[in-house]
Motif scaffolding. Sequence first.
Motif, PDB file in Angstrom:
ATOM      1  N   ILE A  25     -10.359   1.916  -4.621  1.00 30.73           N
ATOM      2  CA  ILE A  25      -9.969   0.519  -5.072  1.00 30.73           C
ATOM      3  C   ILE A  25     -11.428  -0.147  -5.323  1.00 30.73           C
ATOM      4  O   ILE A  25     -11.685  -0.830  -6.224  1.00 30.73           O
ATOM      5  CB  ILE A  25      -9.350  -0.319  -4.038  1.00 30.73           C
ATOM      6  N   LYS A  26     -12.380   0.322  -4.240  1.00 23.26           N
ATOM      7  CA  LYS A  26     -13.808  -0.344  -4.434  1.00 23.26           C
ATOM      8  C   LYS A  26     -14.388   0.214  -5.456  1.00 23.26           C
ATOM      9  O   LYS A  26     -14.857  -0.587  -6.552  1.00 23.26           O
ATOM     10  CB  LYS A  26     -14.482   0.284  -3.067  1.00 23.26           C
TER      11      LYS A  26
ATOM     12  N   ARG B 264     -12.867  -1.461  -8.533  1.00 25.94           N
ATOM     13  CA  ARG B 264     -13.307  -2.908  -8.699  1.00 25.94           C
ATOM     14  C   ARG B 264     -14.997  -2.959  -9.492  1.00 25.94           C
ATOM     15  O   ARG B 264     -15.018  -3.934 -10.150  1.00 25.94           O
ATOM     16  CB  ARG B 264     -13.579  -3.695  -7.498  1.00 25.94           C
TER      17      ARG B 264
ATOM     18  N   TYR C 214      -8.699   2.653   0.012  1.00 23.69           N
ATOM     19  CA  TYR C 214      -9.858   1.532  -0.082  1.00 23.69           C
ATOM     20  C   TYR C 214     -11.063   2.068  -1.232  1.00 23.69           C
ATOM     21  O   TYR C 214     -11.416   1.254  -1.791  1.00 23.69           O
ATOM     22  CB  TYR C 214     -10.258   1.146   1.211  1.00 23.69           C
TER      23      TYR C 214
ATOM     24  N   TYR D 102      -2.173  -4.806  -2.164  1.00 17.67           N
ATOM     25  CA  TYR D 102      -3.130  -5.424  -3.312  1.00 17.67           C
ATOM     26  C   TYR D 102      -2.228  -6.220  -4.333  1.00 17.67           C
ATOM     27  O   TYR D 102      -1.267  -6.089  -4.368  1.00 17.67           O
ATOM     28  CB  TYR D 102      -3.885  -4.369  -3.839  1.00 17.67           C
TER      29      TYR D 102
ATOM     30  N   LYS E 245       0.728  -1.243  -0.158  1.00 12.60           N
ATOM     31  CA  LYS E 245      -0.008   0.118  -0.152  1.00 12.60           C
ATOM     32  C   LYS E 245       0.855   1.282   0.069  1.00 12.60           C
ATOM     33  O   LYS E 245       0.599   1.961  -0.587  1.00 12.60           O
ATOM     34  CB  LYS E 245      -1.008   0.017   1.337  1.00 12.60           C
TER      35      LYS E 245
ATOM     36  N   TYR F 148      -4.086  -8.844   3.337  1.00 10.24           N
ATOM     37  CA  TYR F 148      -4.128  -8.638   4.752  1.00 10.24           C
ATOM     38  C   TYR F 148      -3.810  -7.045   5.330  1.00 10.24           C
ATOM     39  O   TYR F 148      -2.795  -7.003   6.285  1.00 10.24           O
ATOM     40  CB  TYR F 148      -3.157  -9.767   5.447  1.00 10.24           C
ATOM     41  N   GLY F 149      -4.465  -6.285   4.795  1.00  7.98           N
ATOM     42  CA  GLY F 149      -4.171  -4.846   4.856  1.00  7.98           C
ATOM     43  C   GLY F 149      -2.892  -4.246   4.803  1.00  7.98           C
ATOM     44  O   GLY F 149      -2.610  -3.253   5.004  1.00  7.98           O
TER      45      GLY F 149
ATOM     46  N   GLU G 235      -7.188   4.828   4.187  1.00 12.19           N
ATOM     47  CA  GLU G 235      -8.644   4.551   3.898  1.00 12.19           C
ATOM     48  C   GLU G 235      -9.162   4.909   2.974  1.00 12.19           C
ATOM     49  O   GLU G 235      -9.836   4.363   2.065  1.00 12.19           O
ATOM     50  CB  GLU G 235      -9.580   5.118   5.153  1.00 12.19           C
TER      51      GLU G 235
ATOM     52  N   GLN H 140      -6.884  -8.368  -5.382  1.00 14.26           N
ATOM     53  CA  GLN H 140      -7.194  -9.029  -4.071  1.00 14.26           C
ATOM     54  C   GLN H 140      -6.659  -8.125  -3.007  1.00 14.26           C
ATOM     55  O   GLN H 140      -5.356  -7.356  -3.411  1.00 14.26           O
ATOM     56  CB  GLN H 140      -6.332 -10.319  -4.150  1.00 14.26           C
ATOM     57  N   SER H 141      -7.167  -8.078  -1.817  1.00 15.85           N
ATOM     58  CA  SER H 141      -6.480  -7.289  -0.633  1.00 15.85           C
ATOM     59  C   SER H 141      -5.709  -8.392   0.032  1.00 15.85           C
ATOM     60  O   SER H 141      -6.095  -9.239   0.204  1.00 15.85           O
ATOM     61  CB  SER H 141      -7.468  -6.649   0.277  1.00 15.85           C
TER      62      SER H 141
END
Lengths: 418, 228
Positions: B196-197, B200, B193, B220, B171, B216-217, B190, B213-214
Motif C-alpha cells: 500500500i505504501k 500511495r 502495508y 482501507y 484487510k 483503524y487497522g 504487514e 486511507q487506513s
Amino acid sequence: MKLLNYMSLYLAVAILLIVSVWGTIYYFIMLGDVKRDVDEGLVNSKYIILRNVAANPHILDKSAFFGNNYSIRAISKANNLAKDHYQDTTRFIQHEIKYEPVRMLKTVFKHKNKLYELRVFASMVEEDDLISSLFKGLIGLYMAIIISSLIVQQLLVRRIWQPFRQLLDKLRDFQLDSHQDILPISTKITEFKEMNDVITSQMKQAMETYNSQKQFLENAAHELQTPLAVSINRLELLIEEDLKEEDRKHVAQVIRTLERLSRLNKSLLLLTKIENRQFIRKSPVSINDIFRYLLTEFRDLIEQKALTYSLHEEQELQWTMNRDLAIVLISNLLKNAIVHNHQHGKINIYIYDQLFAIENSGESTALDEKELFKRFKKQGKNKNSIGLGLAITKAVVNTYGLGIKYRFSTTHQFIVSS
Amino acid sequence: MKILVIEDEQDLIDIIAVSLEKEGYLVECANNFNSGLQKIIDYEYDCVLLDIMLPDGNGLTLIEEVKTQGKEVNIIIISAKDSLDDKVYGLNLGADDYLLKPFHIAELTARINSVVRRKVLNGSSVLEFCNLKLDLQNRTASTNNTGIPLNRKEFDIITYLVLNKNRLVNKAALAERVWGNYIDESDDFEFMYAQIKNLRKKLRQHCIQLEIQSIYGIGYKITANEAT
C-alpha cells in the motif's frame, strides 16, 4: 512374566507339595507293611524253634547267635510270660562290615520248668535305602509330570490363546477416528467370548461418543459461521457511518476480535472436515510443484521478514492424496517456518522421493514435541496464531498414513515421510 | 440500477440491502424461489443475487427456469456450500459469478460492481475513478494517457479498492482477493502495508487525485482527494 509361566510356577510348587506329602505317607505305609511281613516271618521262626527245642534240647545252649538267626538263654524270672516283644535294632554284618538294621522278636518260654528267653531276628529293609529309592522315584515322577504338563501347555496354548491374541491385535490397531467396523473374533471359550463382547461394545460406544462429539463440533462450527459473518458485516457497515472517533476505534476492535473468532471457527471446521474424511477426491500430487507454487504465493510474507530460502529438490516426490489437503499440509508448515522465524532468518526445504523436510531458523530452544501437534497449544509468541495449524497438519498426515517428525538442532525441522 | 436479492436469511438481506443502497443501487428482495422467479420475469434487474439453497427450491433450477423463459439477466450465485460441481454447473447455466458464504461486504460490492459495470459499459474493460484509468483486460493503469507502472499486486489492490470506492475494504477481504487463500490474518498483513505504501507513492508521483486511507487497522478506503 507370562501368564503361562506364572501358572506353571504355581503348578510346580503345588505338585511338589502334593508329591512330597504323598511320598511321606507312602513311605510310612510301606514301612508298616514291611514290618508286618517281617514280624509274621519272626513268629513263624519262633514256632519252628520252639518245636525244635522239644526235639533237640541241646539247642537250648545256644546262647549267642553265631551265624544263626536266633539265640536262647536261660533266665530266672520273666516279667511277661508268653508275650512277644518286637524290637528294631542293628546287627553287625561280617561281609559288609557294618551294622544292618534288623527286626528282633524277644519271647520267653518254659522248658522243663525252666524259663528261657528266645531272640529271633530277621534282616529289615534299610530305611535309608527305602527313602532314597522312594525319593528318586518321586523326583522322576515329579519331573515327568512337570515336563509333560509344560509340553501339553505349550502345544495347547497357541491354539487356546489365539482368540486372545487376535483381540489384543485388534485393540492395538484400534483408533477412535478409524471408520472401520469392529469385527468380532470367533472363539468357543466363554471367557474370551465375554471379553470380546465387552470390548466390542465398549469400542462401539467410544466410537459413537467420539463421532457425536465430532459431529457436534462440526455443526457448532458450521452454525457459527453465518452469525459471525453477519456480525462482522454489520459492524463494517456501522464503521462507515458518521461515528465519533472513539466509537470507531471500539468498533474496529470488535471487528478484529470477531475476525479472530471466525478464523478459529474456520480452522475448526477444516479440522473436523479432514478428520471426517470429507476430502474425497484423490490424485497423484507432485509435492515439488506445490512447494514451488506456495513459495511464490508466500513471496510477500518471506520478503517481509527478509528471509532467505532454498528449495533442494533432490528427487521428485509424488503422493496420492487430495490436492487441497496437500496444499493445506504444506502451506501450514511453510507458514509456520515463516511466522516463527526471525528477521533475516533462513528456510531450507529438502525433497526426496519418500519425504520432505522443512528447516527454519527461529527460537533457539526446541519445542515440546509432545505438545506440538495438539490443538490450541501455542508455542510461539505470535498473538494472532490460534494454535490449530499443526493440529490440522497432523490431521492431514494421519489421513494419508504419512508420518511427521519434529527435530531440533540449532534449527527447527519438520519431516513428513511416507 | 436495480438489484434483486433472492435469499431467505433476513440478516443477510438487511446487510446486502444497506450496503448496496450505499452504492446507489435500488434493492428489492425475495424470500423464496417462487416470488424470486416471479420478480425476475415481471421486472428488469441489472443484477440478481441468488442463494441456491432456498426453502422451496434449488436456485440452480431457478436459473434454468429463467433461461427457458428467454429472460436475459445477470446472476451472481451465493451459496453456503463449497461445491465445485454447483459452481461449474451454475456458471455453465449462465450465472456471472459464484460467491461463497460467508463473504465480506467488499467482496460482494466488488463482484456486483464488476457485473453491473460490464453490463452498462457493454463489456468495456476500463475502470475509471477520478483521473485514474484501469484497463482490466490488459492490466495497465494510466492517467491522461501516461502509463503508471504497477506490479501485479499493486494493480489488483487498486482495482479492488476502486471497485469498492468510498467504502471500507476489510484487510481480510483484500488479502483473499489479492494474495489468495493461503495468506490470512494470522500473518498480520504487514506485507500488505508495504504494498500500500508503494502504491500511495506511485499515485502521488503521477498526481492521481486519490487517497488510500487506513481505517483503524481493519482495512482501507479509497476516496477522491479534492485537495490535490
